[in-house]
Design a protein around this motif. Sequence first.
Motif, PDB file in Angstrom:
ATOM      1  N   ASP A   1     -80.536-124.064   8.015  1.00  0.00           N
ATOM      2  CA  ASP A   1     -81.652-123.399   8.676  1.00  0.00           C
ATOM      3  C   ASP A   1     -82.459-124.426   9.443  1.00  0.00           C
ATOM      4  OD1 ASP A   1     -84.242-124.075   6.845  1.00  0.00           O
ATOM      5  OD2 ASP A   1     -82.460-123.840   5.589  1.00  0.00           O
ATOM      6  N   PHE A   2     -83.235-123.952  10.421  1.00  0.00           N
ATOM      7  CA  PHE A   2     -84.071-124.850  11.225  1.00  0.00           C
ATOM      8  C   PHE A   2     -85.178-124.074  11.912  1.00  0.00           C
ATOM      9  CE2 PHE A   2     -80.987-123.269  14.222  1.00  0.00           C
ATOM     10  CZ  PHE A   2     -81.603-123.265  15.462  1.00  0.00           C
ATOM     11  N   VAL A   3     -86.206-124.816  12.362  1.00  0.00           N
ATOM     12  CA  VAL A   3     -87.289-124.231  13.140  1.00  0.00           C
ATOM     13  C   VAL A   3     -87.140-124.634  14.607  1.00  0.00           C
ATOM     14  CG1 VAL A   3     -89.781-124.126  13.486  1.00  0.00           C
ATOM     15  CG2 VAL A   3     -88.853-124.109  11.177  1.00  0.00           C
ATOM     16  N   LYS A   4     -86.990-125.927  14.899  1.00  0.00           N
ATOM     17  CA  LYS A   4     -86.848-126.410  16.279  1.00  0.00           C
ATOM     18  C   LYS A   4     -85.419-126.829  16.609  1.00  0.00           C
ATOM     19  CE  LYS A   4     -91.202-126.561  17.821  1.00  0.00           C
ATOM     20  NZ  LYS A   4     -91.680-125.995  19.050  1.00  0.00           N
ATOM     21  N   SER A   5     -84.773-127.568  15.707  1.00  0.00           N
ATOM     22  CA  SER A   5     -83.379-127.954  15.925  1.00  0.00           C
ATOM     23  C   SER A   5     -82.686-128.217  14.598  1.00  0.00           C
ATOM     24  CB  SER A   5     -83.274-129.172  16.843  1.00  0.00           C
ATOM     25  OG  SER A   5     -83.578-130.350  16.165  1.00  0.00           O
ATOM     26  N   THR A   6     -81.386-128.055  14.620  1.00  0.00           N
ATOM     27  CA  THR A   6     -80.611-128.292  13.402  1.00  0.00           C
ATOM     28  C   THR A   6     -80.552-129.788  13.147  1.00  0.00           C
ATOM     29  OG1 THR A   6     -78.508-128.541  14.572  1.00  0.00           O
ATOM     30  CG2 THR A   6     -79.101-126.314  13.873  1.00  0.00           C
ATOM     31  N   PRO A   7     -80.354-130.169  11.918  1.00  0.00           N
ATOM     32  CA  PRO A   7     -79.994-131.563  11.683  1.00  0.00           C
ATOM     33  C   PRO A   7     -78.645-131.791  12.369  1.00  0.00           C
ATOM     34  CG  PRO A   7     -80.262-130.367   9.598  1.00  0.00           C
ATOM     35  CD  PRO A   7     -80.400-129.384  10.707  1.00  0.00           C
ATOM     36  N   THR A   8     -78.308-133.010  12.649  1.00  0.00           N
ATOM     37  CA  THR A   8     -77.013-133.295  13.261  1.00  0.00           C
ATOM     38  C   THR A   8     -75.907-132.835  12.320  1.00  0.00           C
ATOM     39  OG1 THR A   8     -77.923-135.186  14.434  1.00  0.00           O
ATOM     40  CG2 THR A   8     -75.525-135.105  14.188  1.00  0.00           C
TER      41      THR A   8
ATOM     42  N   VAL B   1     -84.828-120.109  11.625  1.00  0.00           N
ATOM     43  CA  VAL B   1     -83.542-119.461  11.895  1.00  0.00           C
ATOM     44  C   VAL B   1     -82.532-119.980  10.881  1.00  0.00           C
ATOM     45  CG1 VAL B   1     -81.627-119.314  13.548  1.00  0.00           C
ATOM     46  CG2 VAL B   1     -83.972-119.139  14.352  1.00  0.00           C
ATOM     47  N   TYR B   2     -81.730-119.094  10.350  1.00  0.00           N
ATOM     48  CA  TYR B   2     -80.644-119.442   9.439  1.00  0.00           C
ATOM     49  C   TYR B   2     -79.361-119.300  10.240  1.00  0.00           C
ATOM     50  CZ  TYR B   2     -84.489-118.763   6.287  1.00  0.00           C
ATOM     51  OH  TYR B   2     -85.711-118.862   5.683  1.00  0.00           O
ATOM     52  N   TYR B   3     -78.408-120.186  10.024  1.00  0.00           N
ATOM     53  CA  TYR B   3     -77.245-120.187  10.906  1.00  0.00           C
ATOM     54  C   TYR B   3     -75.972-120.588  10.186  1.00  0.00           C
ATOM     55  CZ  TYR B   3     -77.575-125.214  10.781  1.00  0.00           C
ATOM     56  OH  TYR B   3     -77.603-126.507  10.332  1.00  0.00           O
ATOM     57  N   THR B   4     -74.878-120.218  10.814  1.00  0.00           N
ATOM     58  CA  THR B   4     -73.554-120.723  10.470  1.00  0.00           C
ATOM     59  C   THR B   4     -72.978-121.289  11.763  1.00  0.00           C
ATOM     60  OG1 THR B   4     -73.240-119.072   8.748  1.00  0.00           O
ATOM     61  CG2 THR B   4     -71.260-120.149   9.586  1.00  0.00           C
ATOM     62  N   MET B   5     -72.540-122.538  11.722  1.00  0.00           N
ATOM     63  CA  MET B   5     -71.958-123.220  12.867  1.00  0.00           C
ATOM     64  C   MET B   5     -70.479-123.444  12.538  1.00  0.00           C
ATOM     65  SD  MET B   5     -73.201-126.845  14.527  1.00  0.00           S
ATOM     66  CE  MET B   5     -74.891-126.333  14.735  1.00  0.00           C
TER      67      MET B   5
END
Length: 85
Positions: A36-43, A13-17
């Motif tokens: 981007d992440f598969v299971k969780s974003t980096p902090t 998943v690619y994201y903007t937080m």
Amino acid sequence: MDVVASKSSGSRVYYTMTLQQQYTDGWKSKQSLSGDFVKSTPTKRFYTSTMTNGQYRIKLTAYSKAAKTKKIGTYYSKDFAVTRW
């Protein structure tokens, strides 16, 4: 303030937080981070030193493509208050 988003399974998943602050005419974006992440974003870290008094929330917009052309969804944290003494 440290933030992590996670999901149970699936593909990348690619994201903007985005850190948003509430005003009388709606929520306004203050700081944004992406990746981007598969299971969780980096902090991810949003710096409280730049926050003024008010209500805030985190908005995460998720995409299935790196170009961010195929939106999966938008998710919001519970809002929280920042009070400066």
